[in-house]
Design a protein around this motif. Structure first.
Motif, short mmCIF file in Angstrom:
data_model
loop_
_atom_site.label_atom_id
_atom_site.label_comp_id
_atom_site.label_asym_id
_atom_site.label_seq_id
_atom_site.Cartn_x
_atom_site.Cartn_y
_atom_site.Cartn_z
N ALA A 1 -4.29 2.12 -4.16
CA ALA A 1 -3.62 1.33 -3.12
C ALA A 1 -4.62 0.43 -2.39
N GLY A 2 -5.75 1.01 -2.00
CA GLY A 2 -6.76 0.22 -1.29
C GLY A 2 -7.36 -0.87 -2.14
N LEU B 1 1.23 4.10 -3.04
CA LEU B 1 1.02 5.53 -2.78
C LEU B 1 2.24 6.34 -3.23
N PRO C 1 -5.63 12.72 -4.34
CA PRO C 1 -5.54 11.74 -3.25
C PRO C 1 -6.56 10.61 -3.38
N SER D 1 -5.10 7.97 -5.78
CA SER D 1 -3.97 7.25 -5.17
C SER D 1 -4.45 6.29 -4.08
N LEU D 2 -5.33 6.78 -3.21
CA LEU D 2 -5.83 5.93 -2.13
C LEU D 2 -6.70 4.79 -2.65
N SER D 3 -7.51 5.06 -3.68
CA SER D 3 -8.34 3.98 -4.21
C SER D 3 -7.50 2.94 -4.94
N GLY E 1 0.81 -1.21 0.00
CA GLY E 1 0.00 0.00 0.00
C GLY E 1 0.85 1.26 0.00
#
Length: 184
Positions: free
Chosen positions: A159-160, A141, A152, A155-157, A137
């Motif tokens: 990695a998640g 990012l 953001p 990027s977060l979606s 993760g």
């Protein structure tokens, strides 16, 4: 044929595959030549190398022993990676040959390449400490920031989504144990 696959999938077969990569890349470079696809030469060479790598993953999986006690074969994960890599690489080649891909850049960004390699190496090293999920993760990012993604949510979606996909496919579906650190 099965004997050939077992030999090429064994430990000494890896040397055959490594020795064959330059020849495959030279043939692909010669096929592109200075014709219509010359502005896409590096993209085609990268795709050729990735396709070659996917075939190596597939053939090396024949050298793995069958262990049915864990619920899935040890050959499953390399074959999944091989299929995914080949699928996306063939899609990129399709985009190149249909004219939907941009031309190769005039010059590369060498510092960014070394930073990317450093982030990946740090993530591989960090898997023993933080575990696969956290290390991957954080790597995703950092790589999305390094490659210029400034949103953001994206990027977060990314990695998640990858962590969720890894958990669902490898841990739940295939019953494979991913590296665990002190947190997992």
């Amino acid at each position: 044929m099965e004997n050939l696959l077992v030999v090429l999938g064994g430990g000494t077969g890896l040397y055959v595959w490594i020795a064959g990569l330059p020849g495959v890349l030279l043939l692909a470079g010669a096929a592109v030549g200075n014709g219509r696809y010359a502005p896409f030469r590096l993209r085609i060479l990268i795709c050729t190398g990735l396709l070659y790598l996917s075939f190596v993953f597939f053939f090396l999986s024949f050298g793995l022993e069958e262990i049915e006690a864990v619920g899935s074969s040890a050959r499953t994960a390399p074959r999944l990676w091989s299929a995914g890599l080949a699928l996306f690489t063939l899609d990129q080649l399709r985009r190149i040959f249909t004219g939907r891909s941009p031309r190769d850049p005039e010059k590369g960004d060498i510092p960014r390449v070394f930073l990317t390699a450093g982030v990946v190496a740090l993530a591989l090293w960090g898997m023993d400490i933080a575990g696969y999920y956290i290390s991957t993760g954080v790597m995703l990012l950092l790589l999305s920031l390094l490659l210029g993604e400034r949103r953001p949510v994206v990027s977060l979606s990314l990695a998640g989504g990858w962590i969720l996909f890894s958990w669902a496919v490898f841990s739940r579906l295939l019953n494979l144990n991913l590296p665990e650190g002190i947190f997992f």
